[in-house]
Structure formats: structure tokens, C-alpha cells
Design an enzyme around this catalytic site. Structure first.
Site, PDB file in Angstrom:
ATOM      1  N   GLU A   7      -1.931   6.113  -4.739  1.00  0.00           N
ATOM      2  CA  GLU A   7      -3.539   6.057  -5.053  1.00  0.00           C
ATOM      3  C   GLU A   7      -3.809   7.308  -5.811  1.00  0.00           C
ATOM      4  O   GLU A   7      -4.699   7.344  -6.592  1.00  0.00           O
ATOM      5  CB  GLU A   7      -4.175   6.042  -3.835  1.00  0.00           C
ATOM      6  CG  GLU A   7      -4.134   4.700  -2.988  1.00  0.00           C
ATOM      7  CD  GLU A   7      -2.969   4.510  -2.027  1.00  0.00           C
ATOM      8  OE1 GLU A   7      -2.329   5.546  -2.247  1.00  0.00           O
ATOM      9  OE2 GLU A   7      -3.125   3.584  -1.339  1.00  0.00           O
ATOM     10  N   ASP A  13      -1.831  26.296 -42.038  1.00  0.00           N
ATOM     11  CA  ASP A  13      -2.290  26.817 -42.896  1.00  0.00           C
ATOM     12  C   ASP A  13      -1.958  28.155 -43.145  1.00  0.00           C
ATOM     13  O   ASP A  13      -1.325  28.891 -42.344  1.00  0.00           O
ATOM     14  CB  ASP A  13      -3.683  26.870 -43.224  1.00  0.00           C
ATOM     15  CG  ASP A  13      -4.275  25.360 -43.436  1.00  0.00           C
ATOM     16  OD1 ASP A  13      -3.624  24.716 -44.294  1.00  0.00           O
ATOM     17  OD2 ASP A  13      -5.311  24.945 -43.119  1.00  0.00           O
ATOM     18  N   VAL A  70       0.858  -1.047   0.031  1.00  0.00           N
ATOM     19  CA  VAL A  70       0.021   0.010  -0.064  1.00  0.00           C
ATOM     20  C   VAL A  70       0.956   1.115   0.007  1.00  0.00           C
ATOM     21  O   VAL A  70       0.560   2.247  -0.714  1.00  0.00           O
ATOM     22  CB  VAL A  70      -0.966  -0.156   1.191  1.00  0.00           C
ATOM     23  CG1 VAL A  70      -1.795   1.149   1.389  1.00  0.00           C
ATOM     24  CG2 VAL A  70      -2.066  -1.154   1.336  1.00  0.00           C
ATOM     25  N   ALA A  71       2.086   1.242   0.761  1.00  0.00           N
ATOM     26  CA  ALA A  71       2.851   2.342   0.789  1.00  0.00           C
ATOM     27  C   ALA A  71       3.532   2.730  -0.656  1.00  0.00           C
ATOM     28  O   ALA A  71       3.827   3.764  -0.811  1.00  0.00           O
ATOM     29  CB  ALA A  71       4.083   2.014   1.726  1.00  0.00           C
ATOM     30  N   ASP A 122      -9.081  18.219 -45.022  1.00  0.00           N
ATOM     31  CA  ASP A 122      -8.189  18.219 -44.232  1.00  0.00           C
ATOM     32  C   ASP A 122      -8.324  17.190 -42.888  1.00  0.00           C
ATOM     33  O   ASP A 122      -7.544  16.874 -42.042  1.00  0.00           O
ATOM     34  CB  ASP A 122      -7.982  19.526 -43.449  1.00  0.00           C
ATOM     35  CG  ASP A 122      -7.468  20.568 -44.075  1.00  0.00           C
ATOM     36  OD1 ASP A 122      -6.414  20.255 -44.929  1.00  0.00           O
ATOM     37  OD2 ASP A 122      -8.003  21.703 -44.220  1.00  0.00           O
ATOM     38  N   GLU A 136       8.355   5.912   3.980  1.00  0.00           N
ATOM     39  CA  GLU A 136       7.352   4.871   4.619  1.00  0.00           C
ATOM     40  C   GLU A 136       7.782   3.522   4.626  1.00  0.00           C
ATOM     41  O   GLU A 136       7.435   2.691   5.408  1.00  0.00           O
ATOM     42  CB  GLU A 136       5.952   4.898   3.582  1.00  0.00           C
ATOM     43  CG  GLU A 136       5.183   6.400   3.600  1.00  0.00           C
ATOM     44  CD  GLU A 136       3.965   6.417   3.022  1.00  0.00           C
ATOM     45  OE1 GLU A 136       3.932   5.403   1.838  1.00  0.00           O
ATOM     46  OE2 GLU A 136       3.418   7.151   2.847  1.00  0.00           O
ATOM     47  N   THR A 191      -3.100  13.487   3.561  1.00  0.00           N
ATOM     48  CA  THR A 191      -2.154  14.708   3.413  1.00  0.00           C
ATOM     49  C   THR A 191      -1.168  14.394   2.084  1.00  0.00           C
ATOM     50  O   THR A 191      -0.237  15.469   1.934  1.00  0.00           O
ATOM     51  CB  THR A 191      -0.888  14.398   4.575  1.00  0.00           C
ATOM     52  OG1 THR A 191      -0.198  13.369   4.433  1.00  0.00           O
ATOM     53  CG2 THR A 191      -1.647  14.457   5.945  1.00  0.00           C
TER      54      THR A 191
END
Length: 1000
Positions: free
Chosen positions: A302, A344, A297-298, A636, A701, A731
Site C-alpha cells: 500500500e 544553448d 493484502v500481504a 524553442d 509475511e 511499521t
């Protein structure tokens, strides 16, 4: 309307599309009638109904795309979506169902956004169908009637009138019309089509007796037999060409997948590696598995995918405020990597309005910005040109050239009101593109005066007298030389030049009945030069693009000399522009085209076709360029879809171009493209900034788990799994989002474009995130943890579990670790705001969103630390002021370490800007010598004119015409040769390398 002409209609079933080959629309009318099983009197309703059953409706078929459930399901198989799904499962297993639900919500939101954006790419063919009008006038059962355009079939006789859109491809039977072919051919001026002008060679679009679906009639009336409908028309061919062109992934989309694979590999590797280490440290299998999940998870960021999406969305909003509407989020990043812009001319570099700016008479050049100073000859010149018009300004339509002539006459005080002009009109010989002349016979004071305007060389060929200072005299060889020189000087300034002449008939003499009799023995009055002014802001944008290392090619359907002159005025060419005509481009092989584009020169591609634009885009992309291509017409659409960034015009563009493009300019301005490139670079830089930010905190972490494992349990776990989740949940996200709104770093547009294959995550970024910011943060937080334990009289191996004397000290120590990570994140956020520049150069407090995000992080941290209800959830404890003082310096230490690194980086010189992946510009000289002949003649030869035609039109000798054609062939061959090296002989400068105005 009843058709009274006798005749018998042969009622036979039309040839089905899947049967024999369709008839050639240029074959003789009698054969065409036979092959189409029709006549000049049209079909019957019954036969038209039978044919529609065979040919189908006159509509453009939509592309068979994937079904929306499948498209939506594919959004959940994206690597980051799968990675987030794994993170959700791990969060649920770890005892954090709320976080698991939040991650699932992020997956759903991003899938919905990506799905909505991709659906925009499926509308191009649907927009093509909008070019077909709802009603069309046909002759059926010998009666003119309105029918649904979808019911037209081959063999129908179509009635075409001014102001109507043409509903099918057709061959003219009678009459003549002016047609706006710009949507198909790129030509800005209307062309004349007549049943009397039969062409059996050349391209279909150039045939002067053919009409095409989706174009518009701007003048005249005619009848035509329908030869093709629906997808078998030229419009349908382009629709199929656009349909076959598939959109490829943008560089960011590819790189995010690479980043996801890297993150997944690291997360899984660290998690699996911890299992044996944890077991060896004395942990139970359940505890080791729990901590392995925590490490996974660290290492799963996410916030990465939603932060990327929201950062791109904010870039889209910024661009919309600046006049660029981006339809695909990832295109913002692609804009930032643009190395070549193919633009153009009309409406993008210029203002898309014709204005008469200068005139020439035998008395010399004369500006028209001061009407009071205009001599009588100039006023007569303006009045003559205005009389030879059919435009009606009050009705809001007419040829732009004629509107400019009427405006000139009004400015010079010799206005020609359309009502009076039409009243005095006795005869009209409409503009004939073959001889490039138009003549009107008008009544003046009881006599008839012939007024003629057209190409200067044609007017010159039909004139034998010259109006000089109010009197007529013979037009001699020296006069002709002077006229040609004046034409060349005006054309070199990017002006469209018209010759104007007149002839007064004897009193009582009737207007000539034949054109040949009207356009002879003319008296040349002078020349009128008109300009489509360059946009004033474009020159600065071109300079900025060059500073940023971006090459600008002009791809236009207009004349090469005019396009080159306009390009020189705005700074394209850097001293000279190489002109490549459509004929020359078609004759080039792929190797020759690659060699031409690899020169590093800026090229003027003139008279281009839809296939040519595709070739140019493909060749540039094969060389590793990121290509932005502009366009506004149906023709085009394929190139807009193939280019990395298709740019359509919002004002003058068609629905087809707008739906096919990635970005739509609401102001049709080239400067907006450069502004979008700058915004794209800023967005890409910001994406890298928050990637550095997100990656950096993974080290502090992971480090506590490694210390715990390597110490064999003698050091208690410095960080719990729930505390890691608290970092990722509360955070981490807002500061990362705020970095996506960071202002541009100084010198952003002085850097070269990044290479097309450059990865979004580079080794230098990982070294900065993990080796500097992350390492410093890990040392600080571990130091804070150990210091807190030591001050509580802890020794290695002492028990710290619940019920022990050191349990509160341990909780405070883990809280210091967690709060230290939050504090280091603040320092990392400020450090990541710039890559090279100092923080002071962008303003310490300039990013208000970041200040708000940091404020929220601090508030969340205070809640976790000081709200008792959360202590049991996150394993935290209230800290004393002394313990807070330990954490307070962390942000400044992290930021200061990176500020020192940036100071060292700034001491190293940055790479100079230059086109990425291109060879140096060719030397000033080239292997083809300058032709002694007039450049207009050479350019016409390069457009495919034969020596006989040059001799007939320009009046040059046969020997000179052969020399001109020979030189044109040498110029075309030189395009595909590699430029000579610095030490090799190169010969004289090529005539195609036209100098900028004002240069010798």
C-alpha cells in the site's frame, strides 16, 4: 497624427484565410497592396471591422485539450490506483474498515497531485499569447491611433517605434528599425530591418524588409503593412508546432505501471494458489478464503505509490533550493537517466554579458585590463568605437555590443557621454547587416570626423590607410595579411571581433549624403575583441557530466566558430568540437543525422531553427537517449516539449519557454542542470531502495501461511491477517519514506547513465529482496515462532485454540513472529540504504528521518504488544524479556548478511562511465583534409556563401573561392559518413574538428 498624402483607398473585402493562398509578403509593394486590398494610407475603421469578422481576432488560439473531469478520472485508472482500490476492498472484507478508508485517502491524494502536475503542460499556448501587446498604433481613416492589438487585420498600416513589441507580421513601407528577433531566430544581436532592403529569396525570417509578431523594436521608427495576424503569423506557426508536439510518459511512469502489473500478478497468483492448498490442509472454505485475502493484502504494498510520490516531491524541493524548479514530479527521475544534454551557449554556458577584453593595433595585441598601460593608439581606438554608437546605458537599453564599447572607453579614460555624443552627431548611417558596417559623422574641434565600425573584413575592404604609431600610411598586402591573421587568432578564442576605422574631412566640409561616399578611403585604427565570459562553474560541471557518461551538444543560433571556442573553453568536445551549420543540417537526411549523432562526438549545431531542434531531439531519442534540451525563446517551445527534459531559462527566458519546459533554471546556469541530474540519480536510487525494502518483507509475511498449509494444519498459523495489516499500516510506511531522503551513495556520478529501457525493478533487486533479505527474515521469524512454541511444551498437532492450555503460548509465538518481522524490517532498512557501498561510508546515523521512522515503528510495536486493549484486535500477547531477547538480534543478522553481499560486490570492478548507447568517439583523424584557406572563409562557405560572395567580401581570388566552396561541401558530406575503423586509413584531420585553445 494626420496623413496628408493624397490617395484613394479601395474598400474591398480582404481575402479570407480559408480561401485563396495568402499573398507573398515579399512580392512587389504594388502587388502586395493589390492582394491585400489596401494602400499606404491604411484601412478605414469600417473596413477593418469587416475584415476582423473574416480573419478573427489577432490572438493565438488555445489548444483544445481534454476536459478536466476526464483528466481527473484517468488518475483513478492508473494500475497502482486500481491495485490500491482492490487492497481497500480486501481490507474492508478482512474486517479492517479503518485501513480501507486510509487506502482510499491515499488514492485520492495521489490522484489530486498527479492531476495538478499534468495541468501545467496545458499552458504553453496560453503563454504564447502573452507575447502580443495589448495596444498597437495603426493608421485608420488616414489618422494614427492606438487600437487593441487583437483588432489588427491584414491590410492595416502599423506604426512601429523604439521600445514597442510588434503585434503582427508586416512588410515595411518606410523607415528602418532595429529588431530583437532572438525569440524567433535565436540571434542574440539585434538586426536591422529597412523598407529599402528588399529580399525576394531565402527564408522569411532572413528577409530584411519583414517584421514578425512577438518580436521587439529596439531602435528606429517605421511604417509597415500587416500581412498576417493571429495563428497565420510566424509566431502562430510555432504555436501550432508546439501544440502538435505531445508529451510522452517518462521512464518512471512506464516502469511503475510495469511494477504494478508484476505486483498484481504475484498477489493474485499467491492468493489463488492458497485456496486449494488451504482446503487440502483441512481448512473450511470460509477460512481458506479469509487466509487467501490475507495473502493478497500481504503482497499489495500500500505504501509504494505514496512513497514514490513523496520521494519525487522531496526531490523537487531539493532542486528548487538549488535553482531548478521542476514542474512534473516524474521528471526528477527522468533527469537521473539523462544521457545527452543539448544546451544553448549564450546565458547558459556564458554569463550573457558582452565585455571588451582585448584590442589589436599595428603595434600588436594589447590587453585592456590595465587602463593606465594603454598606449595612445588604443585610447583612440576605444574613443572612435564609442563615438560610433547610439546606445544609452542610463536608459537601460541598447545593443550589448555598443554598451561594451562605451564601457571600454570609460575604462580607458576616454568616456563618451551619450548626451555629448548626440550633440556632436551630424549624420548616422545605421548598421546594415548586408555590408555589416555602421558609420557616424561627428563634430570634433570644428571639423567632421567619420567613425566606422563593423565586421573586420568589411572595414578592411573599405580602408586604404593604416594608423601606425600615430601616423597614417598606405594599407599594403602584408598589412592586410596581418589583420586577417589577428582576426583569426581572436575569433579562435571565442571573441567577437570588430574592425574600427575613421576618416577626418577637410575643415568646413559637410558630411557625405550617401553611405557609399562616407564608407570609403577609411583609415584602419585597429580591432576590438569582446567576450561573453564563460561561467566559472561551468567547466567543473562539464567535467562532472563527462565523468557521469553524459554527452553535451551545443545547439545555438550563434556563429559556429564562436560557439566552438566557448565550448572548448568549458571542456565540451574532449579535444575537439565538430561544427555542423544549419545549412548542413537541413541538407542531411535522417540516416546521415543518425550516423553523425552515433559517432559519440560532442557536436556544435550552429544557426539552428525550431524544426532543427526538433530533428535533433527526435534523432537522439530514436537512438535510445534520454535528452535534456535547453531553450529560452519562443522558437524553442516545440523542442522543449518534445525532449524528455525541457529546460527553460528563468531569468532570460520567455514565458513560452518556461511554460513549455519541464524544468526552469532560476539562475540560467548549466551547472544547475548537472546538479539536477545528480539529484535525479539520487532520487531514482532511493526509489529502488524503498522498493527493495517494501518487497523484502513480503517473504516473511507469506512464509507463515505456506508453512501452515504445507504442514496440513499440524503447525498452527504463525501470523494472523490482522497482524499482517498491522505491519503494513504502522511499521512499513515511515522507514520507506525515510529511504526516499537518503543521501547520495559514493560514486553516484562516476556511473554511466542507465539505459533508457532499463526497468526500475530488475532481477538483481528481486534476488536481493526475496532471495536474501526476505529469505533470511523468513527463516528468523519462523525460527522464533517455533522456538517459542517449543519452550511452551508444544508438539506438532497440539491444539492451540481459545480455551486450550497452549493458547497463551500460541499468542506469544505469533507475537514473536510479528515482532520478528518488524525487527527484520529495521535490519532491511539499514541494509537497503546502499547498493554497493558499506553502511559506514554513508554514516550509520546520518539519515535522521530513518531513525525517526524506526523509533515510531518500535513505539507502535510496543503499543501492539503491551497495550491490553489491542490484544484482542491483533491477536497478540505481552512478551517476556527472554522472548524479546530472541527477537533482538534479528536486525543485525539481516543487515550483516547484506553487508557481506555488498563487500563481495565491491570486489568486482564497476562499469566505466561512458555515454550510454553511443559508439566510441571518432578517431583523431577524419577523411577530409585540412584546408589551406582561412577557417573563417571555410565556415562562411559552409553557411551557404557562394564563391562569388567570398571573392567579393574577403578579397580572395576566384580560384581560391572555388576551392573553399568545394572543401566546404566535402566537410558537409563527411558529417553523415561513418568514421573509419582503427585499422582502416582515415586521411587527414577535418577542419571542422577545431582544436581547443592552447592546443597545437
Amino acid at each position: 497624427m494626420r496623413i496628408d498624402s493624397p490617395g484613394t483607398l479601395r474598400q474591398a473585402t480582404a481575402r479570407p484565410p480559408g480561401g485563396q493562398d495568402a499573398p507573398d509578403p515579399r512580392e512587389p509593394i504594388a502587388l502586395l497592396f493589390r492582394d491585400l486590398r489596401t494602400s499606404a494610407h491604411g484601412l478605414s475603421d469600417r473596413e477593418a471591422t469587416r475584415r476582423q469578422a473574416v480573419y478573427g481576432p489577432n490572438t493565438l488560439t488555445q489548444r483544445g485539450g481534454r476536459r478536466w473531469p476526464r483528466a481527473l478520472a484517468q488518475q483513478f485508472t492508473h494500475p497502482l490506483a486500481l491495485l490500491l482500490a482492490v487492497a481497500a476492498v480486501l481490507a474492508a472484507v478482512s474486517g479492517a474498515p479503518a485501513l480501507a478508508v486510509a487506502i482510499v485517502a491515499v488514492i485520492l491524494l495521489n490522484a489530486a497531485l498527479a492531476f495538478a502536475q499534468e495541468q501545467q503542460a496545458e499552458k504553453a499556448v496560453e503563454a504564447l499569447a502573452a507575447f502580443l501587446p495589448e495596444q498597437a498604433t495603426v493608421i485608420r481613416d488616414r489618422v494614427g491611433r492606438e487600437v487593441p492589438a487583437a483588432s489588427l487585420v491584414p491590410g492595416d498600416v502599423l506604426v512601429v517605434e523604439e521600445g514597442e513589441r510588434i503585434s503582427a507580421d508586416a512588410r515595411l513601407l518606410s523607415g528602418g528599425v532595429e529588431v530583437d528577433l532572438s525569440a524567433l531566430s535565436g540571434e542574440s544581436a539585434p538586426v536591422f530591418r529597412s523598407a529599402e532592403l528588399v529580399d525576394v529569396e531565402g527564408s522569411l525570417l532572413d528577409a530584411r524588409d519583414l517584421l514578425f509578431s512577438g518580436t521587439a523594436c529596439t531602435g528606429g521608427q517605421a511604417q509597415a503593412v500587416v500581412t498576417a495576424t493571429g495563428m497565420h503569423t510566424e509566431l502562430g506557426r510555432i504555436a501550432a508546432l508546439s501544440r502538435r508536439t505531445r508529451r510522452e510518459e517518462s521512464p518512471l511512469e512506464r516502469e511503475v505501471k510495469r511494477a504494478a502489473r508484476l505486483i498484481a500478478l504475484v498477489a493474485v497468483g499467491v492468493g489463488l494458489a492458497f485456496l486449494p492448498v488451504g482446503l487440502a490442509a483441512g481448512l473450511s472454505l470460509a477460512a481458506a478464503v479469509s487466509f487467501a485475502i490475507g495473502l493478497l493484502v500481504a503482497n499489495v504494498p500500500e505504501g509504494l505509490l505514496p512513497t514514490i510520490t513523496l520521494s519525487l516531491a522531496s526531490g523537487v524541493r531539493d532542486l528548487a533550493r538549488r535553482g531548478a524548479v521542476v514542474k512534473r514530479l516524474s521528471a526528477v527521475e527522468t533527469l537521473g537517466s539523462t544521457t545527452v544534454v543539448c544546451t544553448d551557449k549564450t546565458g547558459t554556458l556564458t554569463e550573457n554579458r558582452m565585455l571588451a577584453t582585448a584590442v589589436w593595433t599595428p603595434g600588436g595585441d594589447c590587453a585592456v585590463d590595465v587602463p593606465a598601460a594603454a598606449p595612445p593608439e588604443v585610447r583612440l581606438l576605444a574613443a572612435t568605437a564609442a563615438a560610433c554608437t547610439t546606445a544609452r546605458p542610463e536608459a537601460g537599453h541598447g545593443d550589448p555590443t555598443e554598451l561594451a564599447l562605451l564601457d571600454l572607453a570609460e575604462r580607458l579614460g576616454v568616456a563618451c557621454p551619450p548626451e555629448q555624443r548626440d550633440t556632436d552627431r551630424r549624420a548616422t548611417f545605421r548598421f546594415d547587416p548586408r555590408i555589416k558596417l555602421m558609420t557616424t559623422a561627428d563634430s570634433e574641434s570644428g571639423t567632421v570626423v567619420l567613425h566606422t565600425k563593423g565586421a573586420p573584413e568589411e572595414v578592411l575592404a573599405h580602408a586604404d590607410r593604416l594608423l601606425d604609431r600615430g601616423s597614417q600610411r598606405p594599407l599594403g598586402p602584408a598589412d592586410r595579411t596581418e589583420v586577417v591573421r589577428a582576426v583569426g587568432n581572436l575569433a579562435a578564442r571565442g571573441l567577437r571581433v570588430l574592425g574600427v576605422a575613421r576618416r577626418q574631412l577637410r575643415p568646413g566640409q559637410a558630411p557625405p549624403g550617401r553611405r557609399e561616399d562616407a564608407e570609403r578611403n577609411l583609415c584602419l585604427i585597429g580591432l576590438i575583441a569582446m567576450a561573453d565570459p564563460a561561467r566559472p562553474e561551468v567547466a567543473g560541471a562539464i567535467t562532472l557530466a563527462h565523468r557521469a557518461g553524459i554527452t553535451v551538444h551545443v545547439v545555438t543560433g550563434d556563429n559556429g566558430m564562436t560557439a566552438a571556442a566557448v565550448a572548448g573553453q568549458v571542456g565540451i568536445g574532449r579535444g575537439g568540437s565538430r561544427i555542423v551549420t544549419g545549412t548542413e543540417l537541413a541538407a542531411m537526411g535522417e540516416r546521415e543525422l543518425d550516423t553523425l549523432l552515433a559517432r559519440g562526438e560532442e557536436v556544435i549545431f550552429a544557426r539552428t531553427s525550431p524544426e532543427a531542434k526538433l530533428r535533433i531531439a527526435d534523432a537522439l531519442r530514436a537512438e535510445g537517449h534520454t535528452v535534456a534540451m535547453t531553450g529560452d525563446g519562443v522558437n524553442d517551445a516545440p523542442a522543449l516539449r518534445r525532449a524528455d527534459i525541457g529546460v527553460a531559462m528563468g531569468r532570460s527566458g520567455t514565458d513560452v519557454a518556461r511554460e513549455s519546459a519541464t524544468m526552469v533554471l532560476t539562475d540560467d546556469n548549466f551547472a544547475t542542470i548537472v546538479a539536477a541530474v545528480e539529484a535525479g540519480r539520487r532520487t531514482y536510487d532511493n526509489i529502488r531502495k524503498f522498493i527493495v525494502y517494501i518487497f523484502a518483507h513480503a517473504v516473511p509475511e507469506v512464509a507463515p501461511f505456506l508453512v501452515f498449509a504445507l504442514a496440513g494444519g499440524a503447525v498452527p498459523l504463525p501470523l494472523t491477517v490482522m497482524q499482517i495489516l498491522a505491519v503494513d499500516l504502522g511499521t512499513d510506511t515511515l522507514p520507506a519514506l525515510a529511504l526516499g531522503r537518503e543521501r547520495a551513495e559514493p560514486g553516484l556520478m562516476d556511473r554511466p547513465p542507465r539505459p533508457r529501457g532499463e526497468r526500475v525493478i530488475q532481477r538483481s533487486m528481486l534476488a536481493r529482496a526475496w532471495g536474501l533479505l526476505g529469505l533470511v527474515s523468513a527463516l528468523l521469524v519462523m525460527g522464533g515462532f517455533l522456538l517459542t512454541l517449543a519452550l511452551g511444551d508444544w508438539h506438532p498437532g497440539d491444539p492451540t485454540g481459545p480455551g486450550t492450555a497452549l493458547h497463551l503460548t500460541y499468542q506469544q509465538a505469533t507475537t514473536v513472529t510479528w515482532l520478528g518481522i518488524v525487527a527484520c524490517q529495521i535490519g532491511t532498512a539499514f541494509a537497503a540504504r546502499t547498493e554497493r557501498a558499506s553502511l559506514r561510508s554513508v554514516g550509520v546515523l546520518s539519515n535522521r528521518q530513518l531513525l525517526v521512522g524506526i523509533g515510531f515503528s518500535l513505539a507502535f510495536a510496543a503499543t501492539v504488544v503491551y497495550v491490553p486493549l489491542l490484544h484482542d484486535v491483533f491477536g497478540t500477547a505481552a512478551l517476556s524479556p527472554a522472548q524479546l531477547a530472541v527477537v533482538a538480534p534479528f536486525p543485525f543478522v539481516v543487515w550483516g548478511a547484506d553487508e557481506l553481499r555488498r563487500a563481495l560486490v565491491r570486489r568486482r570492478p564497476a562499469a566505466p562511465a561512458g555515454p550510454a548507447g553511443t559508439a566510441p568517439a571518432a578517431p583523431a583523424h577524419a577523411p577530409v583534409a585540412v584546408s589551406a584557406h582561412h577557417p573563417v572563409a571555410v565556415l562562411l562557405a559552409r553557411h551557404g556563401w557562394s564563391a562569388h560572395r567570398l571573392h567579393h567580401v574577403l578579397g580572395v581570388t576566384e580560384h581560391a573561392a572555388e576551392e573553399i566552396v568545394s572543401h566546404a561541401r566535402q566537410v558537409a558530406a563527411e558529417h553523415g559518413r561513418r568514421p573509419p575503423g582503427p585499422g582502416r586509413p582515415g586521411g587527414a584531420r577535418d577542419v571542422s574538428r577545431r582544436p581547443r585553445p592552447g592546443r597545437p
